[in-house]
Design a protein around this motif. Structure first.
Motif, short mmCIF file in Angstrom:
data_model
loop_
_atom_site.label_atom_id
_atom_site.label_comp_id
_atom_site.label_asym_id
_atom_site.label_seq_id
_atom_site.Cartn_x
_atom_site.Cartn_y
_atom_site.Cartn_z
N THR A 90 0.81 -1.22 0.00
CA THR A 90 0.00 0.00 0.00
C THR A 90 0.84 1.27 0.00
O THR A 90 0.29 2.36 0.10
CB THR A 90 -0.95 0.02 1.21
OG1 THR A 90 -0.18 -0.09 2.42
CG2 THR A 90 -1.96 -1.10 1.14
N VAL A 91 2.15 1.14 -0.14
CA VAL A 91 3.04 2.31 -0.21
C VAL A 91 3.17 2.72 -1.67
O VAL A 91 3.68 1.97 -2.50
CB VAL A 91 4.41 2.01 0.40
CG1 VAL A 91 5.35 3.20 0.21
CG2 VAL A 91 4.27 1.70 1.88
N VAL A 92 2.70 3.94 -1.98
CA VAL A 92 2.63 4.37 -3.38
C VAL A 92 3.61 5.49 -3.73
O VAL A 92 3.62 5.97 -4.86
CB VAL A 92 1.19 4.80 -3.74
CG1 VAL A 92 0.25 3.59 -3.68
CG2 VAL A 92 0.69 5.92 -2.84
N ALA A 93 4.43 5.92 -2.76
CA ALA A 93 5.43 6.96 -3.04
C ALA A 93 6.37 7.07 -1.87
O ALA A 93 6.10 6.59 -0.76
CB ALA A 93 4.77 8.31 -3.32
N VAL A 94 7.50 7.75 -2.09
CA VAL A 94 8.43 8.14 -1.04
C VAL A 94 8.08 9.58 -0.66
O VAL A 94 8.08 10.47 -1.50
CB VAL A 94 9.89 8.05 -1.51
CG1 VAL A 94 10.83 8.51 -0.41
CG2 VAL A 94 10.22 6.63 -1.96
N GLY A 95 7.75 9.82 0.60
CA GLY A 95 7.37 11.17 0.99
C GLY A 95 6.83 11.23 2.41
O GLY A 95 6.51 10.19 2.99
N LEU A 116 16.32 6.47 -3.10
CA LEU A 116 15.46 5.33 -2.75
C LEU A 116 14.26 5.24 -3.67
O LEU A 116 13.84 4.15 -4.07
CB LEU A 116 15.00 5.45 -1.29
CG LEU A 116 16.05 5.19 -0.22
CD1 LEU A 116 15.47 5.47 1.17
CD2 LEU A 116 16.55 3.75 -0.29
N ALA A 117 13.70 6.40 -4.01
CA ALA A 117 12.56 6.40 -4.94
C ALA A 117 12.96 5.81 -6.28
O ALA A 117 12.21 5.03 -6.89
CB ALA A 117 12.03 7.83 -5.10
#
Length: 274
Positions: A90-95, A116-117
């Motif tokens: 469910t992780v859809v971005a780095v932020g 990392l992204a």
């Protein structure tokens, strides 16, 4: 949504919200060790999706060490923990990553997390500073260029009338946080959309521990309609644009979770955050 009650989820579902992207952010009280982040990230990936699902809302998250706490040496070991969370479904971005006070420590954390992204093939959600925002946006764009990440996988958030032009022609997405008193308001957002168009525009409802309202995406959609924008325009800004951006993760799930009543035309992905 970590800072909100189930009443907020109920209001959101009744207003047509069907999906949420919640960024990891500063909780107001400084955290003193990496374990505090571990518990927080676990909640974003476990408890919040469960809470949201009770109201027919899909919950997603972005994970990162936020810029404000990147300055605290007690928190910086979190950078070593983040990769394991970036593999979660469910992780859809780095932020949120980026700048708060534009310190050398923030420079380093920003660059590490953009890398990392790239490594995890995820979009990046970038926070721009509240002070000296114009310079902060310019510095942000320099770091994004140096990182090698494709600009179409970056949203530069918390923009305003002064800074949107700097981002518009870079290929990055433009993010706007709608608050009751600060940052952007629905009428101001409408004028920006008139001036700069609908491409690569993301509109976010503030939903945090301060004075905020998780339904300001809905209010922005209503203001767009009142100003002469079409239903399709509203749907594009509040639904199709965020689906396109966060869908680059390959993990965005906007399928129905249950019968929650009729959809608002132009129903929105709501991104809570600072």
């Amino acid at each position: 949504m970590t800072s909100r009650t189930t009443d907020d989820y109920g209001r959101m579902a009744a207003a047509g919200v069907r999906a949420v992207v919640e960024p990891a952010f500063w909780l107001g009280q400084p955290r003193t060790n990496p374990g505090s982040f571990t518990d927080y990230f676990d909640s974003l990936l476990g408890w919040e999706p469960f809470r949201a699902a009770q109201f027919g809302i899909r919950h997603h998250a972005t994970i990162a060490l936020n810029p404000k706490e990147a300055n605290d040496p007690r928190c910086r070991p979190v950078l070593d923990l983040i990769p394991r969370y970036l593999d979660k479904d469910t992780v859809v971005a780095v932020g949120e990553i980026g700048y708060d006070a534009m310190t050398p420590e923030e420079d380093e954390a920003f660059a590490v997390q953009l890398a990392l992204a790239v490594d995890h093939e995820l979009p990046a959600l970038v926070h721009t500073p509240h002070r000296d925002k114009a310079q902060g946006v310019k510095r942000t764009l320099d770091v994004v260029r140096e990182s090698g990440i494709h600009p179409g996988r970056v949203v530069v958030d918390h923009l305003n009338e002064v800074t949107v032009g700097d981002v518009h022609d870079t290929g990055c997405w433009m993010g706007f946080s709608i608050y009751p008193d600060t940052k952007m308001s629905p009428p101001r957002m409408v004028e920006i959309l008139r001036s700069h168009g609908l491409d690569r525009m993301l509109v976010n409802s503030a939903a945090d521990w301060g004075r905020s309202d998780p339904l300001l995406t809905r209010r922005t959609g209503e203001a767009m309609l009142a100003a002469g924008f079409s239903d399709d325009d509203v749907d594009r800004v509040l639904w199709r644009n965020p689906v396109e951006f966060y869908g680059q993760s390959g993990r965005l799930d906007v399928s129905e979770t249950g019968d929650t009543g009729p959809l608002f035309e132009g129903s929105s992905i709501l991104r809570g955050g600072s």
